[in-house]
Design a protein around this motif. Structure first.
Motif, PDB file in Angstrom:
ATOM      1  N   GLY A  32      33.890   9.743  19.219  1.00  0.00           N
ATOM      2  CA  GLY A  32      33.205  10.911  18.822  1.00  0.00           C
ATOM      3  C   GLY A  32      34.237  12.166  18.887  1.00  0.00           C
ATOM      4  N   THR A 597      28.052  12.287  18.844  1.00  0.00           N
ATOM      5  CA  THR A 597      28.054  13.095  17.567  1.00  0.00           C
ATOM      6  C   THR A 597      28.252  14.518  17.805  1.00  0.00           C
ATOM      7  N   LYS A 599      26.435  16.437  17.746  1.00  0.00           N
ATOM      8  CA  LYS A 599      25.417  17.175  17.140  1.00  0.00           C
ATOM      9  C   LYS A 599      23.837  16.999  17.407  1.00  0.00           C
ATOM     10  N   GLY A 602      21.348  12.135  16.695  1.00  0.00           N
ATOM     11  CA  GLY A 602      22.172  10.945  17.361  1.00  0.00           C
ATOM     12  C   GLY A 602      22.284  11.172  18.838  1.00  0.00           C
ATOM     13  N   TYR A 604      24.442  13.321  21.319  1.00  0.00           N
ATOM     14  CA  TYR A 604      25.196  14.334  21.524  1.00  0.00           C
ATOM     15  C   TYR A 604      26.803  13.801  22.267  1.00  0.00           C
TER      16      TYR A 604
END
Length: 623
Positions: A32, A597, A599, A602, A604
């Motif tokens: 990630g 992610t 974000k 998903g 984080y």
């Protein structure tokens, strides 16, 4: 083969969702973008393997305990628990991944102790068959007990270590260099230094008299005895820095409480004076009312007497026309214009006028009494409110005194701890000064390196170099057959250059190859090894030698593909990789992939976060 397997890393705390990652039995890839907690996972694993301190990041603020699930070589599953602040370990003979925790089945000390079983170092070493090993610590053949901390950097490699110029087998500490070289020899040829016999160095005797050496050694022994149960100097300095911050904060809190106490004390004094003023005015108002009541009664009495006089006069005819009640003259003979002491009309008018004036005064007095009563009522309310405020301020003052006593006590404890740490740091400074004195007089570095390097067989060096070259060839590294392990420098040589002479990308991929090759080398020969490897960002910074290392872009695809294919097909034991780059080929079914992610959709990152807060919560610069 006696090897460990990491099952999971979990953080728990009150009123927070557990933060956890589960590791696969073979390859686990945690990938990630930056600032999602990948590097923190590496740091936390090392912390649970005996490191003294855990990196502080905002995300772990509400978490109090770390859990590390382990599968022992006999397939027994245990869970190690430890406070995020460090200290001893708890051992649970089961797979624990959430709280609240019960009483642990066993307790292990954090610091290695060769003469006691109850410490995490010997617990882990015993599990993999390395407990009781001895390693050389200087050129005079003096040995020391092998600690798991001497082993950890060979299987858990963070990003800084991955790219450092320090050789992969070393940590960069001058004091432990000889021991670390001897530890690598244990892995390369399953041979420790317990058979060595300490000897005196002739060169040392020639440079330094016995008396001086004895004095320095005796001082060092005394200092080391005082520091036997003390954390390392770096950890103490970290603690001192945190303590200074805490002391500053606590001092600020005490100052605020002192200021608040002064303010409340002044307010209480003002309120007490105000209450006393109300009470005094209340007393004056009561006295005035009493006097006014007496005067009112006097007015009432006067009016009653005047009314009686008038009523009597009327009954006796004093105030009506006719025969004069005083001289007996008839109306015709009465002298209207001549003053008469018995003029009844004037007398009646005087009585009426006096009664009128008295009533006016009585009415004025009643109005004044009403005003006094109103003021008395107002004073009662003001006094009650003042008394209530006074009591609240007194209660606040009691609470402030209690808080101040508690904060002062805590500040005193913090200052005491700081004094203790500063004393230990002073001892460490003395140790460093004495060791520096010995190094100046007797420079053993060359002799120590030569002694350990000579003890590593040429066969072990050749076979490990072959394993290293095979690994790099599988990854697509240029001229892998020119890569070898050099025992004299304890470094990897690639393209006729030491690893430390290359750029950070090449250093990182050579360090990863060294670590994975050592694990496979040991497993293939049934030499004890922890059984797992944790690598932080091994390929992200790699660029081919013909590419500008400062140029932007991704690492070569063929290297990324080769790396992931190799660790899935050829690596032995357990491999855990933290990486920012994504695999360019699908991973096999045995590989566990954990994607962060950064974000809202998903996962984080490692710690659960509120999507609205997003990346603002993450601040790990090495992730």
């Amino acid at each position: 083969m006696l090897q460990l397997r990491l099952l999971h890393l979990t953080f728990i705390g009150k009123n927070v969702e557990p933060a956890s990652v589960a590791f696969g039995p073979a390859v686990t890839l945690v990938r990630g973008p930056s600032d999602t907690g990948k590097s923190f996972i590496v740091d936390a694993i090392d912390f649970m393997l005996g490191a003294n301190a855990l990196k502080e990041i905002p995300e772990r603020e509400d978490y109090s305990t770390v859990l590390l699930g382990l599968e022992l070589p006999d397939t027994t599953v245990v869970t190690l628990s430890r406070s995020v602040d460090g200290g001893n370990f708890g051992v649970y003979y089961s797979d624990v991944r959430e709280g609240p925790l019960g009483v642990p089945d066993d307790t292990l000390a954090a610091k290695h102790n060769p003469v006691a079983l109850g410490n995490v170092s010997r617990y882990l070493l015993n599990a993999i068959g390395l407990d009781g090993r001895k390693v050389r610590k200087n050129a005079r053949n003096e040995t020391d007990s092998l600690s798991f901390r001497n082993v950890a950097h060979l299987c858990v490699v963070d990003e800084t270590q991955m790219q450092a110029e320090v050789p992969p087998a070393l940590t960069g500490s001058y004091v432990t260099k000889t021991k670390e070289m001897s530890v690598l020899k244990v892995f390369l040829q399953d041979e420790d230094d317990s058979s060595l016999i300490p000897v005196e160095s002739k060169s040392e005797l020639a440079k330094l008299s016995n008396a001086k050496v004895d004095v320095v050694d005796r001082l060092l022994r005394e200092l080391e005895a005082q520091l036997s149960d003390t954390p390392e100097a770096s950890d103490l300095r970290d603690q001192l820095a945190r303590l200074n911050v805490s002391i500053d904060q606590q001092s600020g809190s005490v100052s605020q409480l002192v200021e608040r106490r002064a303010t409340v004390t002044k307010q209480l004094g003002d309120q007490q004076r105000q209450f006393a003023a109300y009470e005094a005015e209340w007393g004056d108002a009561n006295a005035l009312k009493n006097r006014f009541d007496i005067l009112s009664e006097r007015y009432a009495s006067d009016l009653a007497r005047l009314a009686t006089v008038r009523e009597t006069g009327m009954l006796l005819g004093y105030f009506t026309a006719g025969t004069c009640v005083f001289c007996g003259a008839e109306p015709a003979n009465q002298h209207k214009n001549t003053a008469c002491e018995g003029d009844t009309s004037s007398f009646g008018a005087a009585v009426d006028e006096q009664a009128r004036r008295t009533r006016v005064l009585a009415d004025d007095l009643q109005a004044t009494i009403a005003d006094v009563n109103d003021r008395r009522q107002e004073l009662r309310q003001l006094a009650r409110r003042s008394d209530a405020s006074r009591k609240e301020l007194e209660a606040s003052l009691v609470e402030l005194e209690e808080s101040l006593a508690s904060d002062n006590s805590e500040l005193k404890d913090l200052v005491g701890k700081r004094a203790s740490i500063e004393r230990f740091l002073s001892l460490y400074d003395q140790v460093e000064a004495l060791e520096k004195m010995k190094r100046i007089v007797v420079d053993e570095s060359t002799a120590e390196t030569a002694a350990v390097a000579a003890s590593v067989s040429l066969r072990a060096q050749r076979e490990f170099s072959a394993e290293l070259a095979k690994r790099l060839a599988a990854w697509g590294f240029p001229t892998p057959n020119d890569v070898r392990y050099d025992a004299s420098s304890q470094d990897v040589v690639a393209g006729d250059q030491l690893r430390s002479s290359h750029g950070k990308g090449v250093r990182a991929i050579l360090h990863a190859a060294f670590t994975l090759s050592l694990a496979k080398y040991c497993t293939d020969r049934e030499i004890p090894h922890p059984g797992f490897v944790v690598l932080d960002t091994p390929v992200l910074t790699y660029r081919p030698p013909d590419q500008d290392p400062l140029a932007d872009g991704e690492p070569p695809r063929h290297v990324v593909d080769g790396f992931y294919r190799d660790i899935q097909r050829q690596a032995t034991g357990q491999v855990i990789v933290m990486e920012n780059t994504d695999p360019t080929e699908p991973l096999d079914d045995q590989t566990v992939e954990i994607v962060f992610t950064a974000k809202e959709h998903g996962r984080y990152g490692f710690f659960p976060v509120d999507g609205l807060r997003g990346a603002k919560r993450h601040s790990d610069p090495r992730a």
